[in-house]
Design an enzyme around this catalytic site. Structure first.
Site, PDB file in Angstrom:
ATOM      1  N   HIS A  16       0.716  -1.321   0.050  1.00 62.80           N
ATOM      2  CA  HIS A  16      -0.189  -0.061   0.056  1.00 62.80           C
ATOM      3  C   HIS A  16       0.843   1.398  -0.053  1.00 62.80           C
ATOM      4  O   HIS A  16       0.096   2.475  -0.011  1.00 62.80           O
ATOM      5  CB  HIS A  16      -0.943  -0.027   1.145  1.00 62.80           C
ATOM      6  CG  HIS A  16      -0.070   0.418   2.460  1.00 62.80           C
ATOM      7  ND1 HIS A  16       0.537  -0.806   3.168  1.00 62.80           N
ATOM      8  CD2 HIS A  16      -0.117   1.433   3.189  1.00 62.80           C
ATOM      9  CE1 HIS A  16       0.983  -0.199   4.407  1.00 62.80           C
ATOM     10  NE2 HIS A  16       0.711   1.088   4.343  1.00 62.80           N
TER      11      HIS A  16
HETATM   12  C1  UD1 Z   1      -1.828   5.528   6.008  1.00 62.62           C
HETATM   13  C2  UD1 Z   1      -0.605   5.811   6.670  1.00 62.62           C
HETATM   14  C3  UD1 Z   1       0.515   4.833   6.449  1.00 62.62           C
HETATM   15  C4  UD1 Z   1       0.204   3.345   6.906  1.00 62.62           C
HETATM   16  C5  UD1 Z   1      -1.458   3.221   6.447  1.00 62.62           C
HETATM   17  C6  UD1 Z   1      -1.888   1.705   7.140  1.00 62.62           C
HETATM   18  C7  UD1 Z   1      -0.081   8.412   6.474  1.00 62.62           C
HETATM   19  C8  UD1 Z   1       0.900   9.443   5.856  1.00 62.62           C
HETATM   20  N1  UD1 Z   1       0.150   7.124   6.021  1.00 62.62           N
HETATM   21  O1  UD1 Z   1      -1.790   5.271   4.752  1.00 62.62           O
HETATM   22  O2  UD1 Z   1       1.821   5.115   7.340  1.00 62.62           O
HETATM   23  O3  UD1 Z   1       0.951   2.505   6.741  1.00 62.62           O
HETATM   24  O4  UD1 Z   1      -2.170   4.206   6.903  1.00 62.62           O
HETATM   25  O5  UD1 Z   1      -3.094   1.836   6.458  1.00 62.62           O
HETATM   26  O6  UD1 Z   1      -0.480   8.610   7.555  1.00 62.62           O
HETATM   27  N2  UD1 Z   1      -9.214   5.066   2.581  1.00 62.62           N
HETATM   28  C9  UD1 Z   1     -10.218   4.245   2.627  1.00 62.62           C
HETATM   29  N3  UD1 Z   1     -10.723   3.958   3.790  1.00 62.62           N
HETATM   30  C10 UD1 Z   1     -10.070   4.365   5.020  1.00 62.62           C
HETATM   31  C11 UD1 Z   1      -9.129   5.115   4.956  1.00 62.62           C
HETATM   32  C12 UD1 Z   1      -8.709   5.557   3.545  1.00 62.62           C
HETATM   33  O7  UD1 Z   1     -11.002   3.858   1.518  1.00 62.62           O
HETATM   34  O8  UD1 Z   1     -10.828   3.904   6.189  1.00 62.62           O
HETATM   35  C13 UD1 Z   1      -8.387   5.143   0.934  1.00 62.62           C
HETATM   36  C14 UD1 Z   1      -8.883   6.624   0.648  1.00 62.62           C
HETATM   37  O9  UD1 Z   1      -8.939   6.533  -0.839  1.00 62.62           O
HETATM   38  C15 UD1 Z   1      -7.726   7.320   0.935  1.00 62.62           C
HETATM   39  C16 UD1 Z   1      -6.502   6.319   0.987  1.00 62.62           C
HETATM   40  O10 UD1 Z   1      -7.228   5.062   1.168  1.00 62.62           O
HETATM   41  O11 UD1 Z   1      -7.400   8.507   0.093  1.00 62.62           O
HETATM   42  C17 UD1 Z   1      -5.331   6.524   1.598  1.00 62.62           C
HETATM   43  O12 UD1 Z   1      -5.417   6.690   2.861  1.00 62.62           O
HETATM   44  P1  UD1 Z   1      -4.554   7.776   3.989  1.00 62.62           P
HETATM   45  O13 UD1 Z   1      -5.176   7.648   5.319  1.00 62.62           O
HETATM   46  O14 UD1 Z   1      -4.395   9.017   3.268  1.00 62.62           O
HETATM   47  O15 UD1 Z   1      -3.228   6.846   4.008  1.00 62.62           O
HETATM   48  P2  UD1 Z   1      -2.919   5.416   3.721  1.00 62.62           P
HETATM   49  O16 UD1 Z   1      -2.416   5.085   2.473  1.00 62.62           O
HETATM   50  O17 UD1 Z   1      -4.062   4.424   4.469  1.00 62.62           O
END
Ligand code: UD1
Length: 380
Positions: A204
């Site tokens: 991811h």
């Molecule tokens: C975040 C953390 C990362 C961690 C990961 C674990 C940061 C910079 N990154 O990355 O270090 O390893 O979490 O999962 O904080 N989304 C959903 N549902 C949710 C949350 C997110 O669908 O509940 C999707 C959305 O499209 C979002 C994307 O995932 O834009 C990324 O989510 P985000 O929290 O920005 O970062 P992660 O890639 O999850």
């Protein structure tokens, strides 16, 4: 005695916070759990609260997704109001996610002492958002709880006063050791319809999944590996669209499934022949489980998983040959867990925090560093 506010926001925070919350409760310390809502899906957040026995958060700030600036700023605005209301004596933050940095920034400006769990990890890769979050959070923290001697060294190299650094072990491993006796040994079959032997894949990181060319290289590597060993791929929402766009296709030998809760994932990993990942936490968990781990990254902030554990860094082109080599070499020799990864980190952190809130910025003696931290076993 003052109140402690934990700030959690994203999936990897929850299993680190659970043992600390539990140990503080056992000491009768007044505490509040603040969820920023960075992760909001049931599968990335809710299920972890239920499975890990975390209390219902005092407040969920509903920050959600967005650019780094949007997400961090939204968390800061909401946390400023929350800290005003809760008036915590200490704010405790976990790991390296955007919520962690947001909470540290707000607490620092409100003159609230900050405790950082998992301080001092460094990939020395400034292009990783988590590396920015780690460095800045550590620079503002008053109590820095580390999981490894290398992390202590990194902080000392950056000039952090040694009396702020506490080598306490790994609370995520507390959770793993607590839950591993309860996991389903037939998880591969029940979750994905695949009996052992199989491999588990999680990817991811933005550097792997947001870049089409690299994502395509990874997909080719996974296809090659799946010819040797069936692979189960629980896909984080971040990688779902992009990896499929890069050519990842669900099939009999490469099973794509939704992200899993804590217990299901632990069970799947415990019976795996190999884990292919770019996650930080999984490098550590596979080390303790003794499952060979290959990390598709050029660096790791957790070198102890390479020197003491089962981990090695690989390029996408090496995925197929790495899996073939592991399958033909058989089970890895068992090794001792890294120092202080013994299930007691939550208690150590809680004891230090209680002394700190009782006495203000008290002199808190760090726990003794065991002799075996001086020499790591040679890597495989
Ligand atoms: C975040 C953390 C990362 C961690 C990961 C674990 C940061 C910079 N990154 O990355 O270090 O390893 O979490 O999962 O904080 N989304 C959903 N549902 C949710 C949350 C997110 O669908 O509940 C999707 C959305 O499209 C979002 C994307 O995932 O834009 C990324 O989510 P985000 O929290 O920005 O970062 P992660 O890639 O999850």
């Amino acid at each position: 005695m003052g109140r402690i506010a934990h700030v959690v926001g994203a999936r990897p925070n929850f299993m680190k916070a659970a043992p600390v919350v539990r140990a503080l409760a056992a000491l009768g310390v007044d505490q509040e759990l603040v969820h920023t809502g960075q992760h909001y899906d049931e599968r990335l957040s809710g299920v972890f609260f239920t499975e890990l026995g975390l209390p219902e958060p005092t407040v969920n700030l509903g920050v959600g997704s967005g650019s780094h600036a949007q997400q961090t700023a939204a968390a800061m605005l909401a946390l400023e109001r929350t800290f005003d209301e809760l008036e915590p004596a200490v704010v405790i933050v976990y790991g390296d996610v955007n919520s962690t940095l947001a909470a540290a920034l707000v607490a620092a400006k409100a003159h609230v002492p900050i405790a950082h769990v998992e301080a001092g990890l460094r990939s020395f890769d400034p292009t990783m958002p988590e590396e920015v979050n780690r460095r800045l959070t550590d620079s503002m923290s008053d109590l820095l709880f580390t999981t490894s001697p290398e992390a202590v060294g990194n902080l000392a190299d950056e000039g952090v006063p040694v009396d702020r650094i506490h080598f306490v072990g790994n609370p995520m491993i507390d959770t793993l050791l607590d839950y591993i006796p309860r996991v389903d040994p037939n998880a591969g079959a029940t979750i994905a319809g695949i009996e052992p032997p199989y491999g588990v894949v999680t990817l991811h990181r933005p550097a792997n999944v947001d870049d089409l060319e690299r994502a395509q290289r990874i997909v080719r590597g996974l296809d090659a590996a799946s010819a040797t060993l069936p692979l189960i791929v629980p896909l984080h929402p971040r990688g779902d669209l992009s990896l499929r766009h890069a050519g990842l296709v669900d099939g009999d030998r490469l099973r794509i499934i939704p992200p899993l809760g804590y217990l299901d994932f632990l069970a799947l990993m415990a019976s795996a022949s190999v884990v292919i990942t770019d996650s930080g936490g999984i490098q550590e968990e596979s080390t303790v489980l003794g499952v060979p781990c290959r990390t598709v990254r050029p660096n790791t902030e957790r070198p102890i998983t390479v020197t003491w554990g089962t981990n090695a860094l690989i390029e996408p082109e090496q995925i197929g040959s790495a899996v073939a080599a592991i399958c033909s070499n058989g089970a890895a020799a068992s090794r001792p867990a890294p120092p202080l990864w013994d299930g007691q980190a939550g208690e150590r952190i809680a004891g230090i925090l209680r002394a700190y809130v009782e006495d203000g910025a008290a002199e808190v003696a760090p726990p003794p560093v065991p002799v075996e931290t001086q020499t790591a076993p040679s890597s495989a």
